[in-house]
Design a protein around this motif. Structure first.
Motif, mmCIF file in Angstrom:
data_model
loop_
_atom_site.group_PDB
_atom_site.id
_atom_site.type_symbol
_atom_site.label_atom_id
_atom_site.label_comp_id
_atom_site.label_asym_id
_atom_site.label_seq_id
_atom_site.Cartn_x
_atom_site.Cartn_y
_atom_site.Cartn_z
ATOM 1 N N ASP A 153 -15.788 5.507 -10.546
ATOM 2 C CA ASP A 153 -15.768 5.909 -9.137
ATOM 3 C C ASP A 153 -15.885 4.714 -8.199
ATOM 4 O O ASP A 153 -15.360 4.734 -7.088
ATOM 5 C CB ASP A 153 -16.827 6.983 -8.822
ATOM 6 N N GLN A 154 -16.523 3.634 -8.659
ATOM 7 C CA GLN A 154 -16.554 2.408 -7.860
ATOM 8 C C GLN A 154 -15.149 1.814 -7.737
ATOM 9 O O GLN A 154 -14.710 1.428 -6.651
ATOM 10 C CB GLN A 154 -17.492 1.377 -8.491
ATOM 11 N N SER A 181 -26.453 3.593 -7.313
ATOM 12 C CA SER A 181 -25.055 3.963 -7.550
ATOM 13 C C SER A 181 -24.107 2.792 -7.283
ATOM 14 O O SER A 181 -22.902 2.907 -7.500
ATOM 15 C CB SER A 181 -24.658 5.165 -6.678
ATOM 16 N N GLY A 182 -24.655 1.672 -6.819
ATOM 17 C CA GLY A 182 -23.841 0.463 -6.673
ATOM 18 C C GLY A 182 -23.242 0.251 -5.303
ATOM 19 O O GLY A 182 -22.201 -0.396 -5.181
ATOM 20 N N LYS A 183 -23.904 0.761 -4.252
ATOM 21 C CA LYS A 183 -23.364 0.589 -2.899
ATOM 22 C C LYS A 183 -23.253 -0.898 -2.530
ATOM 23 O O LYS A 183 -22.222 -1.347 -2.035
ATOM 24 C CB LYS A 183 -24.246 1.319 -1.881
ATOM 25 N N TYR A 328 -14.062 9.238 3.792
ATOM 26 C CA TYR A 328 -15.340 9.323 3.080
ATOM 27 C C TYR A 328 -15.125 9.101 1.587
ATOM 28 O O TYR A 328 -14.163 9.609 1.000
ATOM 29 C CB TYR A 328 -15.985 10.694 3.284
ATOM 30 N N TYR A 329 -16.053 8.350 0.976
ATOM 31 C CA TYR A 329 -16.029 8.118 -0.469
ATOM 32 C C TYR A 329 -17.443 8.332 -1.001
ATOM 33 O O TYR A 329 -18.424 8.085 -0.310
ATOM 34 C CB TYR A 329 -15.560 6.694 -0.784
ATOM 35 N N ASN A 330 -17.532 8.789 -2.246
ATOM 36 C CA ASN A 330 -18.831 9.026 -2.879
ATOM 37 C C ASN A 330 -18.960 8.207 -4.159
ATOM 38 O O ASN A 330 -18.036 8.194 -4.982
ATOM 39 C CB ASN A 330 -19.006 10.512 -3.216
ATOM 40 N N LEU A 331 -20.085 7.527 -4.304
ATOM 41 C CA LEU A 331 -20.414 6.834 -5.552
ATOM 42 C C LEU A 331 -21.386 7.734 -6.302
ATOM 43 O O LEU A 331 -22.498 7.981 -5.825
ATOM 44 C CB LEU A 331 -21.037 5.466 -5.256
#
Length: 527
Positions: A153-154, A181-183, A328-331
């Motif tokens: 997802d990243q 989550s790696g933001k 919009y994106y979700n990790l």
């Protein structure tokens, strides 16, 4: 298993071994200061291509890495690993770009991961690298590297964001993600990619970090990364000085309003400078001062009334939608905590009082301790074993040592502790192991183990079966003035949510309130 030979890149003398012409291999170009890491099935041909490339003219020798067990999946994987670790090792300045860095799965990967440790030790003996893998994995330069391998997802978020930035210069992008989550990793990866790209070379790009502690850390890291500069890292105040094409905003929930802050005069001047009123906030500064803000946000990490809570954030985005496109994106994948997403959700449920059944986590040590002396001793033991172990707590004690270093702030079962002596870089300071960190010194950082004290400002009511707070025991004055009970309760729960999601390998809890300890002991193993 591994054969490492040296070639003369400058004069193109490499040897006559057959594998140099037709075998998957790794290579490291270097000149004593800079290095470039690559892989190829035909390294001699690849060397000819590099020799004709202007940006490779700086190198004079090459190290070839051969193994009869290599296949192309392995060399692709090892190439990424070498780039990550050699960049963190700092013996060389790595000149690679980060395009293509992604997690790679293939047959036998677990076995090859173990063999990579053998290769690294061989590189140490050859003095091509300096530090051990364990040392590097504890370093900030490794944890916040722009060369980190991205998960699914990243990678999807990065590719789509880059594609979107290429198509439209004016838009707002929001990346939501839980702790771990790696933001920050995605934000740094994006900055490096944009800096390396010819398409964005003339764009004014900045990396906004609201937390003072993490900002100092990242400035130091960026000095060591080719293509990045410490001046790329900005405070929200820096944003008001000029207009930007792209601003990557890490931890956007930590941006401030003109409310319960210690720098109201400077805040007001910054608003006036760009033609805004004090009804605006630091998020408004960013939206006003760039064509394309990329905002990394987590509504569960707002820890005080001056932050940008989810209601305020959504209102801003509704207004933005009338001005420019919003994506919009979700990790979703947990990258820090070995307990995974299940552990993060479990912590959230425990702190909200909504947990219904006990869970344990095979790869994660989640324990409750009732003896503070044993709790303290275990922290020192873990620090000796793996390093990067810290004790942290909520604001249940006054910070009296701030003005008098001879006194202690916290005393539990006869053991005395002081709060963190600083916020900037506290986690990696030599004093940190003997101190207790607050939210501002730990948020944004990874720890191997987190030892968390839940103070008397949070408790449990066995009659209503609900989490309660005691505002009189909460000592962050800016964190509680102007807020009602329920709002303060939310902030306190968020603080412990953040603290309990710092540990990679485990979290140990000590709970001061007796009823809260009883409640938590139903759902967390007691030792």
């Amino acid at each position: 298993m591994f054969k490492i030979t040296e070639g003369d890149f400058k004069n193109q003398i490499y040897g006559e071994e057959s594998y140099l012409s037709n075998w998957p291999m790794l290579y490291i170009l270097d000149n004593g200061k800079q290095a470039y890491i690559g892989e190829s099935n035909h390294v001699k041909n690849r060397m000819s291509q590099h020799h004709n490339s202007l940006d490779k003219k700086i190198f004079d020798k090459v190290h070839f890495i051969y193994s009869s067990k290599f296949n192309q999946s392995v060399t692709f994987d090892y190439e990424s690993k070498l780039i990550q670790y050699i960049a963190a090792d700092e013996l060389y300045e790595v000149r690679n770009k980060n395009a293509g860095m992604a997690e790679k799965e293939y047959y036998g990967k677990k076995e090859y991961d173990e063999k990579f440790q053998v290769l690294w030790r061989r590189l140490q003996r050859e003095k091509i690298v300096k530090h051990s893998l364990e040392e590097l994995e504890n370093s900030d330069l490794f944890k916040y590297s722009p060369y980190k391998e991205l998960n699914g997802d990243q990678r999807t978020a990065v590719e789509e964001i880059i594609g979107s930035l290429k198509q439209d210069g004016k838009q707002t992008i929001v990346v939501n993600g839980w702790p771990g989550s790696g933001k920050t990793i995605v934000a740094i990866f994006l900055l490096k990619y944009l800096r390396d790209s010819e398409e964005f070379k003339d764009k004014k790009i900045g990396f906004v970090v609201p937390q003072t502690s993490l900002r100092k850390t990242l400035k130091g890291i960026f000095k060591s990364i080719y293509g990045l500069r410490s001046s790329d890292v900005l405070s929200p105040s820096d944003v008001t000085k000029q207009f930007y094409d792209i601003l990557l905003v890490d931890e956007a929930h930590r941006l401030h309003q003109y409310k319960n802050i210690s720098y109201m005069g400077a805040f007001k001047k910054n608003c006036e400078k760009i033609g805004l009123t004090i009804e605006s906030d630091e998020l408004d500064w960013i939206l006003h001062q760039c064509k394309c803000p990329v905002l990394f946000y987590d509504e569960m990490q707002v820890v005080g009334p001056s932050g940008i809570d989810v209601r305020r954030f959504h209102k801003k985005m509704e207004i933005e939608q009338t001005k420019r496109m919003i994506s919009y994106y979700n990790l979703l994948t947990q990258m820090r905590v070995n307990g995974g997403n299940d552990y993060i959700a479990y912590v959230k449920n425990i702190l909200s009082g909504n947990v219904r059944e006990k869970k344990t986590f095979d790869k994660y040590e989640f324990k409750l301790m009732t003896d503070f002396k044993a709790f303290n001793q275990l922290m020192y033991q873990k620090e000796e074993e793996v390093q990067l172990v810290r004790m942290a707590a909520g604001y249940a004690w006054e910070w009296i040592s701030k003005n008098d270093k001879t006194v202690y702030d916290i005393e539990i079962q006869g053991i005395k502790k002081q709060w963190n002596h600083c916020t900037e870089g506290w986690v990696h300071s030599s004093e940190a192991i003997n101190e207790v960190g607050c939210i501002h010194s730990t948020q944004g950082y990874d720890l191997n183990y987190a030892f968390i004290i839940l103070g008397e400002e949070i408790g449990y009511d066995p009659v209503s079966k609900s989490i309660i707070i005691r505002p009189q025991n909460y000592y962050d004055q800016n964190g509680k003035k102007t807020v009602e009970y329920e709002e303060l309760k939310e902030y306190i729960q968020h603080i412990y949510y953040v603290l309990m999601t710092r540990g990679i390998r485990g979290s140990y809890l000590y709970v001061c309130d007796q009823e809260l300890r009883k409640y938590i002991s139903q759902y967390v193993d007691t030792v």
